[in-house]
Design a protein around this motif. Structure first.
Motif, PDB file in Angstrom:
ATOM      1  N   PRO B 291       0.941  -1.224   0.018  1.00 65.51           N
ATOM      2  CA  PRO B 291       0.130  -0.009  -0.111  1.00 65.51           C
ATOM      3  C   PRO B 291       0.896   1.213   0.068  1.00 65.51           C
ATOM      4  CG  PRO B 291      -0.042  -1.027   2.201  1.00 65.51           C
ATOM      5  CD  PRO B 291       0.689  -2.079   1.301  1.00 65.51           C
ATOM      6  N   LEU B 292       1.916   1.345   0.717  1.00 60.96           N
ATOM      7  CA  LEU B 292       2.779   2.375   0.710  1.00 60.96           C
ATOM      8  C   LEU B 292       3.380   2.610  -0.844  1.00 60.96           C
ATOM      9  CD1 LEU B 292       3.874   4.686   2.342  1.00 60.96           C
ATOM     10  CD2 LEU B 292       5.733   3.321   3.255  1.00 60.96           C
ATOM     11  N   ALA B 293       3.807   1.427  -1.380  1.00 58.01           N
ATOM     12  CA  ALA B 293       4.371   1.973  -2.829  1.00 58.01           C
ATOM     13  C   ALA B 293       3.088   2.140  -3.757  1.00 58.01           C
ATOM     14  CB  ALA B 293       4.964   0.540  -3.373  1.00 58.01           C
ATOM     15  N   ALA B 295       0.855   4.156  -2.642  1.00 58.70           N
ATOM     16  CA  ALA B 295       0.578   5.569  -2.457  1.00 58.70           C
ATOM     17  C   ALA B 295       1.832   6.288  -3.029  1.00 58.70           C
ATOM     18  CB  ALA B 295       0.575   5.932  -0.873  1.00 58.70           C
ATOM     19  N   LEU B 296       2.831   6.044  -2.950  1.00 56.03           N
ATOM     20  CA  LEU B 296       4.063   6.860  -3.209  1.00 56.03           C
ATOM     21  C   LEU B 296       4.145   6.892  -4.909  1.00 56.03           C
ATOM     22  CD1 LEU B 296       6.898   5.618  -0.931  1.00 56.03           C
ATOM     23  CD2 LEU B 296       5.955   7.750  -1.333  1.00 56.03           C
ATOM     24  N   TYR B 297       3.578   5.923  -5.614  1.00 53.89           N
ATOM     25  CA  TYR B 297       3.741   5.803  -6.770  1.00 53.89           C
ATOM     26  C   TYR B 297       2.452   5.208  -7.509  1.00 53.89           C
ATOM     27  CZ  TYR B 297       6.025   4.866 -11.435  1.00 53.89           C
ATOM     28  OH  TYR B 297       6.405   4.937 -12.618  1.00 53.89           O
ATOM     29  N   PRO B 298       1.712   6.065  -7.578  1.00 55.86           N
ATOM     30  CA  PRO B 298       0.247   5.575  -8.199  1.00 55.86           C
ATOM     31  C   PRO B 298       0.238   4.903  -9.564  1.00 55.86           C
ATOM     32  CG  PRO B 298       0.192   7.648  -7.328  1.00 55.86           C
ATOM     33  CD  PRO B 298       1.477   7.499  -7.542  1.00 55.86           C
TER      34      PRO B 298
END
Lengths: 338, 338
Positions: B291-293, B295-298
DNA sequence: ACACTTTGCACAACCGATTGTGCATGTTTC
DNA sequence: GAAACATGCACAATCGGTTGTGCAAAGTGT
């Protein structure tokens, strides 16, 4: 060829096969046979037999008689972030190294679930219980004390058991200094302030980090406004909402943010994206670590808690009990991406 | 005021306090008292007493007598990625819902550790053992069979127990189609090819994903060269090295990549960064989810394996055994960021 | 040949729950 | 008022190991 009905092999079966007594088999298999003057020859015979028949001792029976389960328990808020899952993994590895069986339960930062999990673990007669990031560690410690079981706190401190935690205050201070350095290097104006966001206002770690944050700013001659500190809980959505609300009163992004967990970072990043901003518009330091985030966004500064060291310290205390209940060990986190 | 020497309360203690017999106390506390015609009044008395004295049953004794431990085990390659930690968390939740106690052990994709963990779990008399992503699931199944314990495979299939896995082939096919669509939309030339990287050539899932990858390309009239398929194992470093080697023979980046796990993605991203590239220079689809990836790289396309559904299916099979050993349930992953 | 020690093992009592069975009372039936 | 049944509980065996203790047989010394 194991049939369902075939019961598992016991020492009584082995005793029959080896034409000896169950107590002798037991002694041989648990290593006490030298002391019990069992002959090498008979021991070999029994060991060979156990091996070939695939005997495996019933741990319940052993635990019952020995009054030692060989189990060590840990309660954990959740698995799904790098910090806690790494804790679980190192905990298990260290436990195994000591011949202990590790059991871990997730309790979702919910005091009721924490108590329930502790109750179960005590029912399974764990020899030691570690409360990690527990919202109510002291109640757990009390339950353990009543059961005569050692307890320890990890990540968040308690007053009724020794605690191993990160040096949150100084870690936050160093991370904040790194943020301020980065701003200086970029020639950014400090007047836009630095936003502290994420975490729980009630929890010890967040309070300490806020103090470290303020301390670093004070060292640099900067005042800190209460409005710039937003402990909005550990949740991406809440961070997103909190940032949204914060920005309603502002025309510009803060120059930098101290983000108190990767889960909060997730919300921050989502808000930035949805508001048409780039992540590089703001200098970010995150008190938490995620390797994929680090790879994707190398400018991100992160404080990585030293899980390996914390778990080592934890087991050092387990191996050698007799620590005062209030003992507090603080482990310095490591700064990444500075 | 529990003193260390004070043994834990047993049904014998309660029986003395209540002036009744241990068997009656036992019946009352385990719920079989109605059937045994214990009077309501006495039952209440015992229950109250147990409550106030903080009695908790010794699970070892219960397990020994009942020949049921109430424990369910899982072996897992590792905790520290979102997929496996999510599996552990859902597994635990479902187990708890059934009154079972879940124990999970990490085995680092090492067959020897897998066997050792299985041996321990069988020694603790788990009622069922789930092998997740096991390199050698059939050996585990055999060990379980000999012990008369049910076994199941998750994530990677085996031939000696029912398996619940992702629909790797079709998931990969759909992800590949999404990658190709994205390339079309961007007007990129297909001639630069799409690189498949990460995973183990020997493992079932990677093979299936490669087939899905090739199938999707075939559907679009594209041939696939062997050189564009790099199953370099599950590790960031290995992916980085593999990509480095791959690029030595090329002048340009591939137009797109099918990255077979977030851990491989980590290595890819690091190589790009170190080589002065931007991540947006290449279209990336990752068969894994973070999920963080996200968010960081949609723009990152990801196939998220449906952990919730898989665990539900798993417990459906546990609740109702009598599945053929070869049974294979495939659960469709969900595409994210398309 | 006799007392004394060592060697090698078996016996039986646990650990704390579960459960088949038995046996006094109390209640109903005819 | 006796037989038949229901009620309410206690007894004791059992699960599979562990461990304190006892006791032959073999070995040693004189």
């Amino acid at each position: 060829m194991a049939s369902d009905s075939a019961k598992r092999l016991t020492i009584y079966d082995l005793a029959r096969f080896a034409e000896t007594s169950p107590s002798t088999v037991s002694a041989v298999l648990n290593g006490s046979w030298k002391r019990r003057r069992i002959s090498q020859k008979l021991a070999d015979k029994i060991l060979t037999l156990a091996q070939s028949e695939g005997y495996s001792a019933n741990m319940q029976a052993r635990a019952l008689r020995r009054e030692r389960s060989g189990i060590i328990g840990m309660i954990l808020p959740l698995y799904d972030n790098r910090y806690f899952s790494s804790i679980a993994q190192h905990f298990e590895a260290q436990a195994r190294k000591r011949g202990l069986f590790a059991i871990v339960a997730c309790t979702n930062r919910d005091p009721a679930q924490e108590r329930e999990a502790a109750r179960m673990m005590l029912a399974y007669r764990v020899e030691c219980l570690v409360s990690t990031g527990a919202t109510d560690p002291d109640t757990i410690s009390l339950m353990c004390e009543e059961a005569g079981v050692a307890s320890l706190n990890l990540d968040l401190p308690g007053s009724k058991a020794p605690s191993i935690i990160s040096d949150n205050r100084d870690g936050a201070r160093r991370l904040t200094l790194a943020i301020l350095d980065r701003l200086d290097a970029n020639g950014a104006a400090h007047s836009d302030g630095v936003l502290f966001i994420g975490g729980r206002g009630e929890d010890h770690n967040t309070r300490e980090r806020i103090e470290g944050f303020i301390k670093a700013r004070t060292e640099r001659g900067l005042a800190t406004r209460d409005a710039d500190i937003l402990p909005c809980d550990y949740a991406a959505d809440k961070a997103q909402v909190a940032l949204e609300a914060y920005m309603r009163h502002r025309t510009r992004l803060p120059a930098a943010m101290f983000v108190n967990s990767t889960i909060a970072l997730e919300g921050i990043v989502r808000w930035l994206q949805q508001s048409g901003h780039q992540l590089d518009e703001v200098t970010v330091g995150c008190f938490d670590w995620d390797p994929l985030a680090a790879a994707l966004y190398p400018h991100l500064m992160m404080a990585r808690q030293s899980v390996e060291v914390m778990i080592e310290q934890l087991f050092a205390m387990i191996d050698d009990p007799a620590q005062a209940p209030g003992t507090l060990v603080e482990v310095a986190p490591e700064l990444i991406g500075i």
